[in-house]
Design an enzyme around this catalytic site. Structure first.
Site, PDB file in Angstrom:
ATOM      1  N   ARG A 149       0.832  -1.214   0.000  1.00 42.01           N
ATOM      2  CA  ARG A 149       0.000   0.000   0.000  1.00 42.01           C
ATOM      3  C   ARG A 149       0.858   1.251   0.000  1.00 42.01           C
ATOM      4  NH1 ARG A 149      -4.477  -0.411   4.581  1.00 42.01           N
ATOM      5  NH2 ARG A 149      -2.681  -0.896   5.868  1.00 42.01           N
ATOM      6  N   TYR A 185       9.238  -4.735   7.707  1.00 42.29           N
ATOM      7  CA  TYR A 185       9.046  -6.010   8.411  1.00 42.29           C
ATOM      8  C   TYR A 185      10.329  -6.818   8.608  1.00 42.29           C
ATOM      9  CZ  TYR A 185       4.118  -5.024   7.872  1.00 42.29           C
ATOM     10  OH  TYR A 185       2.889  -4.424   7.947  1.00 42.29           O
ATOM     11  N   GLY A 188      -0.725 -23.641   8.187  1.00 43.87           N
ATOM     12  CA  GLY A 188       0.140 -24.575   8.909  1.00 43.87           C
ATOM     13  C   GLY A 188       0.947 -23.844   9.963  1.00 43.87           C
ATOM     14  N   ALA A 242       6.331 -16.460  10.483  1.00 41.68           N
ATOM     15  CA  ALA A 242       7.009 -15.837   9.339  1.00 41.68           C
ATOM     16  C   ALA A 242       8.501 -15.619   9.599  1.00 41.68           C
ATOM     17  CB  ALA A 242       6.322 -14.510   9.010  1.00 41.68           C
ATOM     18  N   LYS A 258      -7.080 -21.652  16.255  1.00 44.77           N
ATOM     19  CA  LYS A 258      -5.829 -21.748  17.046  1.00 44.77           C
ATOM     20  C   LYS A 258      -5.391 -20.375  17.548  1.00 44.77           C
ATOM     21  CE  LYS A 258      -2.772 -19.930  14.011  1.00 44.77           C
ATOM     22  NZ  LYS A 258      -1.832 -18.836  14.222  1.00 44.77           N
ATOM     23  N   ARG A 301       1.975 -13.434  17.531  1.00 45.97           N
ATOM     24  CA  ARG A 301       1.327 -12.192  17.970  1.00 45.97           C
ATOM     25  C   ARG A 301       0.137 -12.506  18.868  1.00 45.97           C
ATOM     26  NH1 ARG A 301       1.589 -10.682  12.417  1.00 45.97           N
ATOM     27  NH2 ARG A 301       0.425 -12.607  12.229  1.00 45.97           N
ATOM     28  N   GLU A 345      -5.240 -11.851  14.641  1.00 48.24           N
ATOM     29  CA  GLU A 345      -6.568 -12.231  14.129  1.00 48.24           C
ATOM     30  C   GLU A 345      -7.527 -12.722  15.212  1.00 48.24           C
ATOM     31  OE1 GLU A 345      -7.654 -11.541  11.291  1.00 48.24           O
ATOM     32  OE2 GLU A 345      -6.285 -12.042   9.636  1.00 48.24           O
TER      33      GLU A 345
HETATM   34  N1  LIG Z   1       2.865 -13.500  10.362  1.00 46.79           N
HETATM   35  C1  LIG Z   1       2.790 -14.811  10.358  1.00 46.79           C
HETATM   36  O1  LIG Z   1       3.686 -15.503  10.855  1.00 46.79           O
HETATM   37  C2  LIG Z   1       1.599 -15.495   9.720  1.00 46.79           C
HETATM   38  C3  LIG Z   1       1.731 -16.842   9.382  1.00 46.79           C
HETATM   39  C4  LIG Z   1       0.656 -17.510   8.807  1.00 46.79           C
HETATM   40  C5  LIG Z   1      -0.527 -16.820   8.558  1.00 46.79           C
HETATM   41  N2  LIG Z   1      -0.627 -15.510   8.879  1.00 46.79           N
HETATM   42  C6  LIG Z   1      -1.903 -14.832   8.553  1.00 46.79           C
HETATM   43  O2  LIG Z   1      -1.671 -13.949   7.455  1.00 46.79           O
HETATM   44  C7  LIG Z   1      -2.591 -12.851   7.510  1.00 46.79           C
HETATM   45  C8  LIG Z   1      -1.793 -11.547   7.406  1.00 46.79           C
HETATM   46  O3  LIG Z   1      -0.974 -11.471   8.556  1.00 46.79           O
HETATM   47  P1  LIG Z   1       0.431 -10.763   8.568  1.00 46.79           P
HETATM   48  O4  LIG Z   1       1.216 -11.460   9.599  1.00 46.79           O
HETATM   49  O5  LIG Z   1       1.024 -10.657   7.223  1.00 46.79           O
HETATM   50  O6  LIG Z   1      -0.024  -9.339   9.111  1.00 46.79           O
HETATM   51  P2  LIG Z   1       0.822  -7.981   9.099  1.00 46.79           P
HETATM   52  O7  LIG Z   1       0.153  -7.114  10.094  1.00 46.79           O
HETATM   53  O8  LIG Z   1       2.254  -8.266   9.212  1.00 46.79           O
HETATM   54  O9  LIG Z   1       0.578  -7.424   7.632  1.00 46.79           O
HETATM   55  C9  LIG Z   1      -0.727  -7.109   7.148  1.00 46.79           C
HETATM   56  C10 LIG Z   1      -0.604  -6.539   5.743  1.00 46.79           C
HETATM   57  O10 LIG Z   1      -1.927  -6.196   5.320  1.00 46.79           O
HETATM   58  C11 LIG Z   1      -1.936  -4.831   4.928  1.00 46.79           C
HETATM   59  N3  LIG Z   1      -3.209  -4.277   5.321  1.00 46.79           N
HETATM   60  C12 LIG Z   1      -3.611  -3.919   6.550  1.00 46.79           C
HETATM   61  N4  LIG Z   1      -4.867  -3.447   6.499  1.00 46.79           N
HETATM   62  C13 LIG Z   1      -5.225  -3.512   5.213  1.00 46.79           C
HETATM   63  C14 LIG Z   1      -6.409  -3.128   4.527  1.00 46.79           C
HETATM   64  N5  LIG Z   1      -7.435  -2.594   5.175  1.00 46.79           N
HETATM   65  N6  LIG Z   1      -6.440  -3.332   3.199  1.00 46.79           N
HETATM   66  C15 LIG Z   1      -5.382  -3.851   2.558  1.00 46.79           C
HETATM   67  N7  LIG Z   1      -4.247  -4.212   3.156  1.00 46.79           N
HETATM   68  C16 LIG Z   1      -4.188  -4.052   4.471  1.00 46.79           C
HETATM   69  C17 LIG Z   1      -0.787  -4.157   5.651  1.00 46.79           C
HETATM   70  O11 LIG Z   1      -0.362  -3.021   4.927  1.00 46.79           O
HETATM   71  C18 LIG Z   1       0.248  -5.261   5.658  1.00 46.79           C
HETATM   72  O12 LIG Z   1       0.930  -5.275   4.422  1.00 46.79           O
HETATM   73  C19 LIG Z   1      -3.347 -13.009   8.832  1.00 46.79           C
HETATM   74  O13 LIG Z   1      -4.594 -13.599   8.576  1.00 46.79           O
HETATM   75  C20 LIG Z   1      -2.476 -13.962   9.649  1.00 46.79           C
HETATM   76  O14 LIG Z   1      -3.213 -14.730  10.572  1.00 46.79           O
HETATM   77  C21 LIG Z   1       0.402 -14.824   9.439  1.00 46.79           C
HETATM   78  O1  LIG Z   2       1.723 -14.564  14.995  1.00 40.10           O
HETATM   79  P1  LIG Z   2       0.408 -15.260  14.962  1.00 40.10           P
HETATM   80  O2  LIG Z   2      -0.146 -15.532  16.319  1.00 40.10           O
HETATM   81  O3  LIG Z   2      -0.562 -14.562  14.038  1.00 40.10           O
HETATM   82  O4  LIG Z   2       0.668 -16.705  14.325  1.00 40.10           O
HETATM   83  C1  LIG Z   2       1.353 -16.777  13.109  1.00 40.10           C
HETATM   84  C2  LIG Z   2       1.053 -18.050  12.362  1.00 40.10           C
HETATM   85  O5  LIG Z   2      -0.325 -18.193  12.141  1.00 40.10           O
HETATM   86  C3  LIG Z   2       1.640 -19.275  13.001  1.00 40.10           C
HETATM   87  O6  LIG Z   2       1.405 -20.381  12.166  1.00 40.10           O
END
Ligand SMILES: NC(=O)c1ccc[n+]([C@@H]2O[C@H](COP(=O)([O-])OP(=O)(O)OC[C@H]3O[C@@H](n4cnc5c(N)ncnc54)[C@H](O)[C@@H]3O)[C@@H](O)[C@H]2O)c1
Ligand SMILES: O=P(O)(O)OC[C@H](O)CO
Length: 336
Positions: free
Chosen positions: A36, A53, A140, A144, A195, A259, A285
């Site tokens: 963005r 990040y 899974g 990250a 979870k 988180r 989330e």
């Molecule tokens: N971080 C992890 O380790 C991890 C691992 C597996 C799954 N996830 C899942 O992935 C998804 C994203 O998490 P994340 O860790 O990347 O979050 P994050 O907070 O690191 O990043 C979110 C991203 O979404 C963008 N964003 C925020 N609000 C927005 C909006 N209104 N419109 C468009 N873009 C928007 C932000 O700019 C950023 O690029 C979540 O559902 C999370 O549960 C995260």
């Molecule tokens: O950092 P959380 O709690 O959003 O978890 C990240 C991933 O979902 C783990 O698999």
């Protein structure tokens, strides 16, 4: 690494989007990230780093970024979606006109939409009109930061169409990331979303000073209530014993990188929800999804006592001590 001529558009350049972009690029897929903020997009393309990040990690040369959704999606075989679940509907509506007729959408999101109770894949089909056979989910035990550091991990990719699943699998299979396939989209998505709520509970217990017995109790009983809901909604119980269920639950509930667990720890240590939100920064989330998951449990007449207590805590209906007592003082029952 061999280039495979496959193209992926990854929306957006947050924590997990960046990690999956790197995985796919390392697998030989050409990746265009959508960010963005122009300073993030420019930095990724010119310095091959995401300063927001992972400033310490160099990104592969076949990964670039843009703020233009049309440019990112131009010729994309895959649209990978990684934004907060509660913002999916509005954001995707704006991007949908640029999605190609053969593009397969891959959801990375682990949340349930508040109000509708829909899983991310259902929001995607509803907003875009694209059939479920072109929507895959990847879920899974995938913290990250560990993956960005090149540590080994595995995940499940689920889609009703096995050809689509195999194409996604090929596009993200690397020496450090091992994707398995499944057709159980419901099980994978519910495992990933619930979870987070259980990790909040484990974090709270830890923050309150409770030991590993209490944390293991929450993980185990958390898996039981997750499986009850998922099976009632049509999932296969084996999915919840797999990477997208037990695997993710264990990783998230055990790691200080999570988180959701960290947010819970802050609450358990006495921080308010506002203070914990400020302290956690990135997407957590479970905080929003708890309420939506509880509504699903009520709709499917499934008991989810941990989710119920966490939802009550997040709505400030009970104190920490009342929450702990509510779980421990439930009527005794057989384990199953
Ligand atoms: N971080 C992890 O380790 C991890 C691992 C597996 C799954 N996830 C899942 O992935 C998804 C994203 O998490 P994340 O860790 O990347 O979050 P994050 O907070 O690191 O990043 C979110 C991203 O979404 C963008 N964003 C925020 N609000 C927005 C909006 N209104 N419109 C468009 N873009 C928007 C932000 O700019 C950023 O690029 C979540 O559902 C999370 O549960 C995260
Ligand atoms: O950092 P959380 O709690 O959003 O978890 C990240 C991933 O979902 C783990 O698999």
């Amino acid at each position: 690494m061999t280039q495979n001529r496959v193209r992926a558009a990854v929306f957006s350049a947050g924590s997990w989007g960046t990690a999956v972009g790197k995985i796919m690029a390392d697998a030989g897929t050409s990746v265009v990230m959508h960010a963005r903020r122009s300073e993030i997009a420019d930095a990724i393309t010119t310095t091959r780093r995401n300063p927001g990040y992972f400033p310490d990690i160099e990104l592969p040369h076949n990964l670039t970024a843009t703020t233009d959704p049309a440019a990112a999606l131009d010729g994309a075989d895959f649209l990978v979606l990684s934004i907060p679940a509660q913002s999916l509907r509005a954001s995707l509506a704006a991007w949908a006109p640029h999605i190609g007729t053969d593009t397969v959408i891959v959801s990375l999101m682990k949340g349930i939409e508040v109000g509708s109770g829909l899983r991310a894949s259902q929001v995607i089909t509803e907003v875009t009109g694209i059939g479920a056979e072109r929507v895959a989910v990847l879920s899974g035990p995938n913290l990250a930061r560990e993956i960005m550091n090149g540590q080994p991990a595995a995940a499940t990719i689920a889609c009703p169409d096995q050809d689509a699943t195999h194409r996604v699998q090929q596009a993200c299979h690397t020496s450090y990331f091992r994707p398995y396939t499944s057709t159980d989209v419901t099980g994978c998505e519910l495992g990933g979303a619930v979870k987070n709520v259980i990790a909040l509970a484990v974090g709270i217990a830890s923050g309150m000073g409770m030991g590993h017995n209490a944390q293991a109790m929450l993980i185990t009983r958390g898996l039981a209530e997750t499986t009850r809901l998922a099976v009632a909604m049509g999932a296969h119980p084996a999915t919840l014993a797999g990477l997208a269920g037990l695997g993710d639950l264990v990783a998230t509930c055990s790691s200080p990188l999570s988180r959701n667990r960290t947010f819970g720890t802050h609450l358990g240590q006495g921080l308010s929800i506002e203070q914990a939100t400020t302290a956690t920064k990135q997407t957590t989330e479970g905080v929003k999804s708890a309420e939506a998951i509880l509504a699903l449990a009520h709709a499917h007449r499934v008991e989810m006592p941990i989710t119920e207590v966490i939802s009550d805590l997040l709505h400030e209906k009970v104190t920490l001590d009342q929450a702990a007592a509510a779980l421990m003082q439930r009527p005794p029952k057989p384990e199953r």
